[in-house]
Structure formats: C-alpha cells, structure tokens
Design an enzyme around this catalytic site. Structure first.
Site, PDB file in Angstrom:
ATOM      1  CB  SER A  36      -2.787  -7.553  -3.345  1.00 25.16           C
ATOM      2  OG  SER A  36      -4.115  -7.292  -3.759  1.00 25.16           O
ATOM      3  N   GLY A  37      -4.519  -8.178  -0.534  1.00 27.31           N
ATOM      4  CA  GLY A  37      -5.040  -7.646   0.710  1.00 27.31           C
ATOM      5  C   GLY A  37      -4.275  -8.131   1.923  1.00 27.31           C
TER       6      GLY A  37
ATOM      7  CG  HIS B 238     -10.863  -6.949  -2.414  1.00 31.92           C
ATOM      8  ND1 HIS B 238      -9.786  -7.772  -2.641  1.00 31.92           N
ATOM      9  CD2 HIS B 238     -10.677  -6.411  -1.167  1.00 31.92           C
ATOM     10  CE1 HIS B 238      -8.986  -7.740  -1.582  1.00 31.92           C
ATOM     11  NE2 HIS B 238      -9.506  -6.924  -0.686  1.00 31.92           N
TER      12      HIS B 238
ATOM     13  CG  ASN C   6      -7.100  -5.384  -3.130  1.00 32.13           C
ATOM     14  OD1 ASN C   6      -7.094  -5.719  -4.310  1.00 32.13           O
ATOM     15  ND2 ASN C   6      -6.168  -5.770  -2.289  1.00 32.13           N
TER      16      ASN C   6
ATOM     17  CB  VAL D 182      -0.966  -0.009   1.201  1.00 36.05           C
ATOM     18  CG1 VAL D 182      -1.734   1.304   1.278  1.00 36.05           C
ATOM     19  CG2 VAL D 182      -1.934  -1.176   1.083  1.00 36.05           C
TER      20      VAL D 182
ATOM     21  CB  CYS E  78      -9.773  -2.854   0.892  1.00 37.37           C
ATOM     22  SG  CYS E  78      -9.561  -4.519   1.578  1.00 37.37           S
TER      23      CYS E  78
END
Length: 341
Positions: A163-164, A246, A319, A17, A133
C-alpha cells in the site's frame, strides 16, 4: 480553537492516503467548517463519502484554495511542488505528505509525538512536511529512548507493505495471488518483479552509493527530526507481500546503558505507542493486527548481547494511518490548538 470550525482541503483525495485522511478526520472528530476534496481532472465527477454525505471532487489547481485554513496534500511530489506554494499564498497552511519538501532546511519535518516544536518554523513558507512512513513509526518508538539515554547508532531493516506504493500495487498483489491459486501466469507491472510470495530489497530508485532513495530518506529524515547529524543511521528497505502495515527490525546502540525492562517501561508510557511484548504467549506486533489502527506497536524488545549498550526491537504500524494520514491530521490538530487563531 474556533467554535465555528476550520476550512480544510485534501489534495489527492481519491488516492489511498487521501481516503485515509477522510477516515481520520471523521474518527478524530476534527472540527470542520467545510471540507474541499481536490484531485486531478480524471477524478472530476466522482463523489466521496464523509460522515454519510457525498462530497463532490473538485479540480486541484492554483485557484482551489481560497478560504482554506489547512490543506492536506497527498497527491505526489510533483503536484506538491506545483500547487503547495499557491495554497500557502492563498492563506492556507499546507501539510504535505510527499517527499517534495522534507529535506528543505526552511521547512519543518514533523512527527507530533517527537518534534512538534518544529511546527513554529512554518512561518518561513507556510508548509509543513510529513516524513516518510517508515521513518515516522521508527522515531515514535525511539524518541523516549533518545530522551532517556541518547542514541549513538541505528540499524534498521524494514518490511514494507504494498500500500506504500498506492492502490495499483494493492490490486497487483491481489491479482497475482489469485492468478497463482488458479494456475495462471502472474502479470508484473507495478514492481520490477513478482511481489506475491516474494520479498524485494528495492524500494524507490537506486542511488550511486548503492542504497535506495527510501533507505536514504530514513537516514536523512531521522537526523533532521532528531536534530542530531551525529547519529549513525543505516537502512535496508524491503517490499513484502503485505497490504497494510510496515514492519521494522531496529537495532540501536545507546550512549548510556539501558535494559530491555527499562525500554519496555518507556514504551508503556510513550505517546502513540502500544507495547505488545509477551513471547511466552506468542504476542508481538503483526501487520495484520495493525491495519486501521492509530498506534505504533512495539515488541520483541531485548538487549543486543554483541555490544555493551545495544537494544533490539520490532516496530509495526499502519503505513497509511500513522505513516501518512494520521500524522498529517495530528499536525493539523497542533495547528488549530496553537497556531491558527
């Protein structure tokens, strides 16, 4: 807005992020006077590129925020608890991407397209929370419907990208796919089970009520942001073998009747939303086409024939972008427009 620009720090700059925050600041041409990149001691000595220049990573500690106007945090909840108050005490306004402050009644939880007015409450602690997200993209799409006819109940099932979980999860998915293709055993470390070619109905830890923390985040954050504790919300969150983006299947029961055609009209003019809904040509939102995009894409809009006032929709967004970095920078843009003189 200051002609000379603003001093911005990114806490957690070397993470997924944090890197996206750099990208968003550059793509949106945020008016910077200076940019300070902060991370843990493990990252000292690294450099990150911004507008073609190498910027050295500095240590994230209590003394890192002198002269900073806005501190964008994405270093995890514990580091936010440890250092965000120090940043605010030093005079910075903190925009925190972690879960640390989201449900604090004295700290605003903000999606700019939905409740930018809540930013005014930052005076309590100098901290603004970025929502989860999956909550962000859902509420960007639902806000126009809420304003038009009201919402009684929301049922959402999410299909969330790895990736979250961060860069290690991305690496694990890629490694598992490669191992599978080569006929080798698949190493499982980040998740409790193999994620390649699989779906895990398990994001974050399980709670006593049988839901996961991720699911209850969506419930509680939705009510806080919409400022309505009477809205019924239930969620099932699933991790899927997708890298970015997402996807959400959302069913809503509205207080008054609204047709699918009317919802589509609302989506066309909704801030931050792109309507992608042409089933005849197989056009609908897909995660692979949302990666790196700012817009939240909405499609498969149709009336729920099982109830009088029901709508189904499919909502997809990157996301890491709108779900984290973009939302934080958009909050910063509101700050320099209306709050920082």
């Amino acid at each position: 807005m200051r002609e000379e620009g603003y001093n911005v720090a990114i806490a957690g700059a070397t993470g997924a992020v944090g890197g996206a925050m750099l990208d968003v600041l550059e793509r949106r041409n945020f008016p910077l006077k200076s940019l300070r990149l902060l991370a843990s001691s493990r990252s000292i000595g690294k450099t990150l590129k911004f507008k073609g220049e190498d910027i050295a990573v500095e240590l994230l500690d209590e003394n890192a925020f002198g002269g900073i106007d806005i501190a964008l945090f994405s270093a995890g909840a514990q580091r936010s608890l440890d250092f965000a108050p120090a940043a605010a005490k030093a005079g910075a306004i903190v925009v925190d991407n972690s879960s640390a402050y989201r449900m604090d009644k004295e700290i605003p939880l903000v999606v700019p397209e939905v409740n930018s007015h809540a930013i005014a409450d930052l005076k309590n602690h100098g901290i603004i929370a970025n929502p989860n997200c999956s909550t962000i993209q859902m509420l960007v799409a639902l806000k126009p419907i809420l304003d038009k006819v009201g919402i009684k109940r929301i049922v959402v099932s999410t299909y969330q990208a790895v990736s979250g979980t961060g860069n290690p999860a991305i690496a694990e998915l890629k490694a598992q796919v490669k191992a599978y293709a080569e006929g080798r055993p698949l190493a499982v470390e980040v998740y409790p089970h193999q994620i390649a070619f699989n779906c895990l109905p398990h994001i974050d830890s399980f709670l006593d009520n049988g839901y996961t923390k991720e699911e209850m985040k969506m419930v509680n954050e939705t009510r806080k942001i919409f400022e309505d504790d009477t809205i019924g919300v239930t969620a099932t969150t699933v991790r899927v073998p997708v890298i970015y983006g997402h996807s959400e299947a959302v069913n809503i029961e509205t207080k008054a009747k609204i047709t699918a055609a009317e919802v589509k009209e609302l989506m066309v003019s909704a801030e931050g939303v792109e309507l992608v809904d042409n089933p005849a040509n197989n056009e609908y939102p897909q995660a692979i086409y949302c990666a790196g995009e700012f817009a939240t894409k909405v499609g498969r809009i149709r009336e729920d024939e099982s109830i009088a006032n029901g709508i189904n929709m499919w909502i997809v967004s990157d996301n890491i972008m709108k779900g984290a970095a973009l939302n934080a920078v958009q909050i910063a843009e509101v700050l320099i427009k209306d709050y920082i003189k």
